[in-house]
Design a protein around this motif. Structure first.
Motif, PDB file in Angstrom:
ATOM      1  N   ASP A 167     -13.020  44.785   6.511  1.00 54.12           N
ATOM      2  CA  ASP A 167     -12.310  43.602   7.008  1.00 54.12           C
ATOM      3  C   ASP A 167     -13.229  42.404   7.246  1.00 54.12           C
ATOM      4  OD1 ASP A 167      -9.836  44.805   6.993  1.00 54.12           O
ATOM      5  OD2 ASP A 167      -9.952  45.432   9.080  1.00 54.12           O
ATOM      6  N   ARG A 168     -14.509  42.532   7.014  1.00 52.26           N
ATOM      7  CA  ARG A 168     -15.448  41.456   7.351  1.00 52.26           C
ATOM      8  C   ARG A 168     -15.141  40.145   6.631  1.00 52.26           C
ATOM      9  NH1 ARG A 168     -19.358  43.169  10.773  1.00 52.26           N
ATOM     10  NH2 ARG A 168     -19.763  45.363  10.736  1.00 52.26           N
ATOM     11  N   GLU A 169     -14.475  40.194   5.496  1.00 54.71           N
ATOM     12  CA  GLU A 169     -14.144  38.951   4.797  1.00 54.71           C
ATOM     13  C   GLU A 169     -12.783  38.396   5.202  1.00 54.71           C
ATOM     14  OE1 GLU A 169     -13.172  39.167   0.517  1.00 54.71           O
ATOM     15  OE2 GLU A 169     -13.209  41.328   0.808  1.00 54.71           O
ATOM     16  N   CYS A 170     -12.027  39.136   5.981  1.00 56.85           N
ATOM     17  CA  CYS A 170     -10.691  38.701   6.395  1.00 56.85           C
ATOM     18  C   CYS A 170     -10.824  37.664   7.512  1.00 56.85           C
ATOM     19  CB  CYS A 170      -9.883  39.897   6.884  1.00 56.85           C
ATOM     20  SG  CYS A 170      -8.278  39.431   7.564  1.00 56.85           S
ATOM     21  N   PRO A 171     -10.293  36.465   7.324  1.00 54.43           N
ATOM     22  CA  PRO A 171     -10.440  35.444   8.358  1.00 54.43           C
ATOM     23  C   PRO A 171      -9.758  35.810   9.671  1.00 54.43           C
ATOM     24  CG  PRO A 171      -8.965  34.679   6.620  1.00 54.43           C
ATOM     25  CD  PRO A 171      -9.541  35.980   6.170  1.00 54.43           C
ATOM     26  N   LEU A 172      -8.708  36.603   9.622  1.00 50.33           N
ATOM     27  CA  LEU A 172      -8.053  37.023  10.855  1.00 50.33           C
ATOM     28  C   LEU A 172      -8.978  37.947  11.655  1.00 50.33           C
ATOM     29  CD1 LEU A 172      -5.596  36.979  12.669  1.00 50.33           C
ATOM     30  CD2 LEU A 172      -4.628  38.820  11.291  1.00 50.33           C
ATOM     31  N   SER A 173      -9.576  38.899  10.993  1.00 54.66           N
ATOM     32  CA  SER A 173     -10.480  39.829  11.673  1.00 54.66           C
ATOM     33  C   SER A 173     -11.693  39.113  12.258  1.00 54.66           C
ATOM     34  CB  SER A 173     -10.967  40.916  10.707  1.00 54.66           C
ATOM     35  OG  SER A 173      -9.907  41.714  10.298  1.00 54.66           O
ATOM     36  N   THR A 174     -12.280  38.221  11.501  1.00 54.36           N
ATOM     37  CA  THR A 174     -13.462  37.533  12.010  1.00 54.36           C
ATOM     38  C   THR A 174     -13.107  36.555  13.127  1.00 54.36           C
ATOM     39  OG1 THR A 174     -13.333  35.920  10.202  1.00 54.36           O
ATOM     40  CG2 THR A 174     -14.806  37.794   9.892  1.00 54.36           C
ATOM     41  N   THR A 175     -11.932  35.967  13.091  1.00 56.82           N
ATOM     42  CA  THR A 175     -11.491  35.080  14.164  1.00 56.82           C
ATOM     43  C   THR A 175     -11.254  35.858  15.448  1.00 56.82           C
ATOM     44  OG1 THR A 175     -10.513  33.535  12.604  1.00 56.82           O
ATOM     45  CG2 THR A 175      -9.705  33.432  14.867  1.00 56.82           C
ATOM     46  N   VAL A 176     -10.605  37.002  15.335  1.00 56.44           N
ATOM     47  CA  VAL A 176     -10.339  37.826  16.508  1.00 56.44           C
ATOM     48  C   VAL A 176     -11.652  38.248  17.166  1.00 56.44           C
ATOM     49  CG1 VAL A 176      -9.404  40.057  17.264  1.00 56.44           C
ATOM     50  CG2 VAL A 176      -8.050  38.563  15.807  1.00 56.44           C
TER      51      VAL A 176
END
Length: 169
Positions: free
Chosen positions: A9-18
């Motif tokens: 998930d490291r490239e997912c903007p939702l995961s990194t934002t959370v």
């Protein structure tokens, strides 16, 4: 703080934002900052948070570039915490979360509402496409898709997701 993001998930903007704003106190501190609070004692009094937890949260917000720590007094040295441009950019997110919470309450049960600063009239925040002005809450009309920097795994996820656009669209 150890990362809670799965490797895939490291490239997912939702995961990194959370990872930056998903902690309980972070959103409340940002809300207070949008209301004009800047000093440690103001945050502490508003939230009833322990000194150690507040210190940790403020350090993280500064490290993440959401707040800037700057002196406001020299003897003794005291610091305040001001929203950065990046921090200010989160205001629509805070507004949307508050609106979502209020939408589940009867109007008489809402302890905080968003109003037009000039008229005092309550407003209903919505998220819209900047180009068309269309609301983005229709998950059939607006779907996530792999972006230009997507890995093969991300491209595969969105190529096979139920909401993915058909190949001929």
């Amino acid at each position: 703080m150890a990362s809670r993001i799965r490797l895939e998930d490291r490239e997912c903007p939702l995961s990194t934002t959370v990872q930056h704003v998903g902690e309980w106190w972070t959103l409340l501190l940002l809300h207070d900052a949008f209301d004009g609070y800047t000093r440690f004692d103001q945050f502490q009094e508003s939230l009833g948070i322990s000194s150690s937890m507040l210190t940790t949260r403020l350090k993280t917000l500064v490290a993440d570039g959401l707040l800037e720590r700057r002196p406001y007094q020299t003897n003794p040295v005291r610091h305040e915490y001001a929203l950065t441009e990046l921090g200010h950019s989160l205001r629509p997110v805070i507004v949307a979360l508050a609106a979502w919470g209020n939408s589940r309450l009867a109007p008489a049960e809402r302890s905080m509402i968003l109003v037009d600063a000039h008229t005092g009239e309550e407003v209903e925040p919505v998220t819209v496409d900047a180009a068309t002005g269309h609301r983005l809450d229709d998950s059939k009309a607006y779907v996530f898709a792999a972006g230009p920097a997507a890995s093969d795994a991300m491209r595969n996820r969105y190529a096979t997701s139920p909401g993915a656009p058909a190949a001929d669209e």
